[in-house]
Design a protein around this motif. Structure first.
Motif, PDB file in Angstrom:
ATOM      1  N   UNK A 102      59.624 119.057  -4.894  1.00  0.00           N
ATOM      2  CA  UNK A 102      60.960 118.726  -5.426  1.00  0.00           C
ATOM      3  C   UNK A 102      61.347 117.285  -5.147  1.00  0.00           C
ATOM      4  N   UNK A 103      60.371 116.375  -5.182  1.00  0.00           N
ATOM      5  CA  UNK A 103      60.588 114.939  -4.953  1.00  0.00           C
ATOM      6  C   UNK A 103      61.053 114.633  -3.530  1.00  0.00           C
ATOM      7  N   UNK A 104      60.804 115.533  -2.590  1.00  0.00           N
ATOM      8  CA  UNK A 104      61.267 115.361  -1.217  1.00  0.00           C
ATOM      9  C   UNK A 104      60.102 115.053  -0.286  1.00  0.00           C
ATOM     10  N   UNK A 105      60.412 114.291   0.767  1.00  0.00           N
ATOM     11  CA  UNK A 105      59.441 113.970   1.805  1.00  0.00           C
ATOM     12  C   UNK A 105      60.001 114.366   3.165  1.00  0.00           C
ATOM     13  N   UNK A 106      59.095 114.678   4.075  1.00  0.00           N
ATOM     14  CA  UNK A 106      59.450 114.944   5.463  1.00  0.00           C
ATOM     15  C   UNK A 106      58.846 113.869   6.356  1.00  0.00           C
ATOM     16  N   UNK A 107      59.524 113.589   7.450  1.00  0.00           N
ATOM     17  CA  UNK A 107      59.007 112.621   8.420  1.00  0.00           C
ATOM     18  C   UNK A 107      57.757 113.178   9.083  1.00  0.00           C
ATOM     19  N   UNK A 108      56.901 112.290   9.555  1.00  0.00           N
ATOM     20  CA  UNK A 108      55.701 112.687  10.288  1.00  0.00           C
ATOM     21  C   UNK A 108      55.487 111.693  11.431  1.00  0.00           C
ATOM     22  N   UNK A 109      54.652 112.052  12.408  1.00  0.00           N
ATOM     23  CA  UNK A 109      54.423 111.134  13.535  1.00  0.00           C
ATOM     24  C   UNK A 109      53.813 109.804  13.123  1.00  0.00           C
ATOM     25  N   UNK A 110      53.211 109.735  11.926  1.00  0.00           N
ATOM     26  CA  UNK A 110      52.547 108.497  11.520  1.00  0.00           C
ATOM     27  C   UNK A 110      53.346 107.709  10.500  1.00  0.00           C
ATOM     28  N   UNK A 111      54.566 108.154  10.155  1.00  0.00           N
ATOM     29  CA  UNK A 111      55.350 107.454   9.138  1.00  0.00           C
ATOM     30  C   UNK A 111      56.048 106.214   9.694  1.00  0.00           C
ATOM     31  N   UNK A 112      56.235 106.156  10.989  1.00  0.00           N
ATOM     32  CA  UNK A 112      56.869 104.979  11.590  1.00  0.00           C
ATOM     33  C   UNK A 112      58.338 104.855  11.251  1.00  0.00           C
TER      34      UNK A 112
ATOM     35  N   UNK B 172      65.696 115.359   4.835  1.00  0.00           N
ATOM     36  CA  UNK B 172      64.664 115.021   3.864  1.00  0.00           C
ATOM     37  C   UNK B 172      64.856 113.578   3.412  1.00  0.00           C
ATOM     38  N   UNK B 173      63.804 113.051   2.784  1.00  0.00           N
ATOM     39  CA  UNK B 173      63.840 111.688   2.262  1.00  0.00           C
ATOM     40  C   UNK B 173      63.305 111.703   0.835  1.00  0.00           C
ATOM     41  N   UNK B 174      63.836 110.811  -0.001  1.00  0.00           N
ATOM     42  CA  UNK B 174      63.417 110.800  -1.398  1.00  0.00           C
ATOM     43  C   UNK B 174      63.646 109.430  -2.016  1.00  0.00           C
ATOM     44  N   UNK B 175      62.890 109.161  -3.085  1.00  0.00           N
ATOM     45  CA  UNK B 175      63.137 107.986  -3.919  1.00  0.00           C
ATOM     46  C   UNK B 175      63.801 108.390  -5.232  1.00  0.00           C
ATOM     47  N   UNK B 176      63.906 109.686  -5.479  1.00  0.00           N
ATOM     48  CA  UNK B 176      64.529 110.180  -6.707  1.00  0.00           C
ATOM     49  C   UNK B 176      66.041 110.092  -6.559  1.00  0.00           C
ATOM     50  N   UNK B 177      66.685 109.264  -7.374  1.00  0.00           N
ATOM     51  CA  UNK B 177      68.113 109.002  -7.226  1.00  0.00           C
ATOM     52  C   UNK B 177      68.998 109.701  -8.228  1.00  0.00           C
ATOM     53  N   UNK B 178      68.555 110.826  -8.783  1.00  0.00           N
ATOM     54  CA  UNK B 178      69.411 111.564  -9.724  1.00  0.00           C
ATOM     55  C   UNK B 178      70.325 112.506  -8.942  1.00  0.00           C
ATOM     56  N   UNK B 179      71.579 112.053  -8.749  1.00  0.00           N
ATOM     57  CA  UNK B 179      72.543 112.798  -7.951  1.00  0.00           C
ATOM     58  C   UNK B 179      73.671 113.341  -8.825  1.00  0.00           C
ATOM     59  N   UNK B 180      74.409 114.289  -8.230  1.00  0.00           N
ATOM     60  CA  UNK B 180      75.492 114.949  -8.940  1.00  0.00           C
ATOM     61  C   UNK B 180      76.659 115.134  -7.980  1.00  0.00           C
ATOM     62  N   UNK B 181      77.825 115.534  -8.541  1.00  0.00           N
ATOM     63  CA  UNK B 181      78.965 115.927  -7.727  1.00  0.00           C
ATOM     64  C   UNK B 181      79.084 117.444  -7.751  1.00  0.00           C
ATOM     65  N   UNK B 182      79.203 118.068  -6.560  1.00  0.00           N
ATOM     66  CA  UNK B 182      79.401 119.514  -6.548  1.00  0.00           C
ATOM     67  C   UNK B 182      80.887 119.838  -6.729  1.00  0.00           C
ATOM     68  N   UNK B 183      81.247 121.104  -6.627  1.00  0.00           N
ATOM     69  CA  UNK B 183      82.632 121.495  -6.905  1.00  0.00           C
ATOM     70  C   UNK B 183      83.613 120.983  -5.858  1.00  0.00           C
ATOM     71  N   UNK B 184      83.113 120.509  -4.709  1.00  0.00           N
ATOM     72  CA  UNK B 184      83.974 119.927  -3.677  1.00  0.00           C
ATOM     73  C   UNK B 184      83.995 118.405  -3.725  1.00  0.00           C
TER      74      UNK B 184
END
Length: 263
Positions: free
Chosen positions: A190-200, A112-124
């Motif tokens: 959920x602020x996510x994008x998928x690639x497509x044949x026209x996205x380049x 997936x691709x996103x511009x939303x940069x709110x990240x977290x650390x998981x238990x690992x």
């Protein structure tokens, strides 16, 4: 039946779609990394009552006579302009300053691709987004040891941390996906994008190399929706919808007059 009635119906349907898009933009005015959508219309085919004629030796040319049959939806485009930055002072809140998208991946699954940069650390200690998708770097998932004393993210995407012995270590480097036509990406929620044949898709790039975007830690890119613009568009769409309903009402009155001719 009157052609104007069907033209009015097509106009109402299109303006309803425009209002739907505007409503979605306004609903996401505070959504992190959201990119607004824009609607365009196209005219439908026209009925030709008289064809065009070229000039002759004795008479000039004549233009075609056509009656339009309404409008249709042209495009619903995503506008990928930069949103404003909101300072959070959280080191795992990241803003892309420039073009590009963060790359997220399920373990061995969909990318997936996103511009939303709110990240977290998981238990690992892995850096993930709110849906648990792993942020991708040059060598795959980026993990900060759980016993690290502190960490920092540089503008070139490099993530450094202080280990238990007090030495500086590198956890990895964030990479960005490059697209020649980001408007061609498909929204997946959920602020996510998928690639497509026209996205380049042009592959991944390293931040701040060869003109690539930089990463700003401690801030988030917010929605690029302009409320004043959306309210203006909403008013024009509402008036356009009302005007098309008036066309239907007027056409109905004309039909009623034809029915009353029998009396």
């Amino acid at each position: 039946m009157l052609r104007s009635m069907y033209a009015g119906i097509s106009g109402m349907k299109n303006f309803q779609t425009k209002l739907d898009v505007i409503g979605n933009n306004i609903a996401n005015v505070n959504t992190t990394g959201y990119k607004k959508a824009n609607v365009t219309f196209q005219d439908l085919m026209s009925q030709t009552t008289t064809g065009a004629q070229g000039a002759t030796a004795t008479r000039g040319g004549v233009n075609a006579t056509q009656v339009g049959l309404g409008s249709q939806l042209g495009t619903i485009s995503n506008i990928h302009t930069q949103g404003f930055q909101q300072v959070t002072n959280n080191p795992l809140d990241l803003t892309i300053e420039g073009d590009g998208m963060f790359v997220l991946q399920e373990q061995g699954g969909t990318t997936y691709y996103t511009r939303a940069g709110n990240f977290y650390l998981d238990d690992n200690g892995a850096i993930v987004n709110p849906n648990g998708l792993y942020l991708q770097g040059a060598n795959g998932n980026i993990t900060i040891p759980t016993d690290a004393q502190s960490f920092s993210i540089q503008t070139d995407g490099t993530i450094n941390y202080i280990d238990a012995a007090g030495a500086t270590q590198e956890a990895g480097q964030i990479t960005l996906a490059s697209f020649s036509n980001p408007a061609g990406l498909v929204k997946d929620g959920s602020n996510l994008y998928l690639d497509s044949p026209n996205a380049g898709y042009n592959g991944t790039v390293t931040p701040e190399q060869n003109g690539a975007a930089s990463i700003i830690s401690g801030s988030l890119e917010m929605s690029n929706v302009d409320l004043s613009e959306e309210f203006t568009e909403m008013i024009t769409a509402q008036r356009g919808f009302q005007a098309n309903t008036r066309i239907i009402t007027t056409s109905d009155e004309i039909l009623q007059e034809l029915v009353n001719l029998k009396r």
